[in-house]
Structure formats: C-alpha cells, structure tokens
Design an enzyme around this catalytic site. Sequence first.
Site, PDB file in Angstrom:
ATOM      1  CD  GLU A   4      -2.971  -3.605   1.201  1.00 39.41           C
ATOM      2  OE1 GLU A   4      -2.047  -2.808   0.985  1.00 39.41           O
ATOM      3  OE2 GLU A   4      -3.997  -3.293   1.838  1.00 39.41           O
ATOM      4  N   PRO A  64       2.919  -2.471   7.360  1.00 36.51           N
ATOM      5  CG  PRO A  64       2.195  -4.382   8.515  1.00 36.51           C
ATOM      6  CD  PRO A  64       1.822  -2.949   8.233  1.00 36.51           C
ATOM      7  CE  LYS A  65       0.103  -0.528   2.695  1.00 41.81           C
ATOM      8  NZ  LYS A  65      -1.009  -0.681   1.803  1.00 41.81           N
ATOM      9  CE  LYS A  66       8.820  -9.048   3.138  1.00 45.18           C
ATOM     10  NZ  LYS A  66       9.339 -10.230   3.879  1.00 45.18           N
TER      11      LYS A  66
END
Length: 247
Positions: free
Chosen positions: A77, A115-117
């Site tokens: 990440e 707020p993950k993409k």
Amino acid sequence: MHQDTVRGKAFAMPLISPAYPAGPYRFRNREYLIITYRTDPQKLRDLVPEPLQVCEPMVKFEFIRMPDSTGFGDYTEGGQVIPVSFYGRRGSYTHCMFLDDHPPIAGGRELWGFPKKLASPTLRTETDTLVGTLDYGPVRVATGTMGYKHRAADLASVRASLAEPNFLLKIIPHVDGTPRICELVEYHLEDVHLRGAWTGPAALNLWSHALAPVAELPVLEVVSAVHLVADLTLALGKVVHDYLAKA
C-alpha cells in the site's frame, strides 16, 4: 432464501461469498517506510474536512508492505496521511491510499471508510537503500528512498505515534446517487508489537496524475523518515461525526 436468512448472513457482498472475512484483522511483519515532508499549508486546509484541524503543514507519505494479514493476504500500500487534531486530540487523517489487492480495498472502503484505490505500490530493499514506489497504471506517481537502517529510532516515540487515533472520511452513496453515509470515523491500531525502527537520510519525489493526485500536496522539504516493522491488529472503528445529521 428466507428474509431472516438474508439478515443473518448479511455481512458483505456477495452474500454467499463476501470479498473479505469478518475480523479481527491481524498483521504480522508489517513494514513501513514513512517519509514526513513539509507542504503548502493552504492546500492542506483546503483538503482536510472539518471538524478536523490541520496541526502543521506536514504530510506523511507511507509505503507499507503487508506480507501476512488475516483475510486480506499479501499486499502493498502507499499513500498520504496528514497530522491533524480533533477537538484537541492529536491524530492522523488518511487522505488517500493506493494498493494492489481487492479484499482490503473492498473491506477498507466498506467497513472503515479508507480512501483506497487500485494501483501498484512496492516497498523493497535495493542493496543499501529502502525504496518505495507507487505506479498508477503504467505511470509513476511517487518514489521514496531512505538509507537502510542507518540509525536506531526512538522506540518510545514510534510506539506513541502508532497509538494515536486515526481518522477517515467514510462516504457511501444511496441507490439514487445521493450520500447515504457521510461520516468521520475514528480507528486505532491495537496489540502492537514493535519489532524494530530505524531512521536515515530520505528523499521523496511526486509526479502529477489526474486520478492519483498525490502531487497536489507538493514536497517543499523532507523533514524526517522512519522505517519500522511491527505486528498489529487493525481495530474496527467508531463514528465521531455525522455530516448528514441535522444540526
């Protein structure tokens, strides 16, 4: 399927095979490269949602390697975290995160509001250098480097940082596209076992991208960097502010 069965089984989607399991979510040998840098204070104020307050014009760019996580697997990440205060309590606001594994993207967004993409981050050691990268598709948007284990870090300070509250802006739309959930969520890291922490010289480069706008918080000066390895549990959160509640 009876309605009671649906209600009893309902946790996440798909109903019969959720994208992620129920917790607890334990991480072992979780490795961080955290580069703290000074940025434009007005840009921070424009991005951080009230009632959170910007403490200082600093951003932490984090590259995190997670080789062993309960239910989420093996993934990496990268993203930006902003030091903030919430009614006098110091903590961190997660501005954006990019990772390469669907279960923690789905679980992170749906449970906590991370707020993950989807993207392609890495964290690795290249000879004498710890290297973190973030690519969005074929485009490089961030590179961080740090001298590998040059000096031991202050473990008490690192533990204190890991113990601070973390804040997320959770947004889930209704079926008509209007917001159904718009909340400020607080969560903590629990049962932390710090295996080691180090400091050293560091550099960070960010590049503009329309869909991964990390460069909107420009690097004016690298202030510090820490490399750490820890075991920890990602605790579930609690709602501390509801933006849709009537005043």
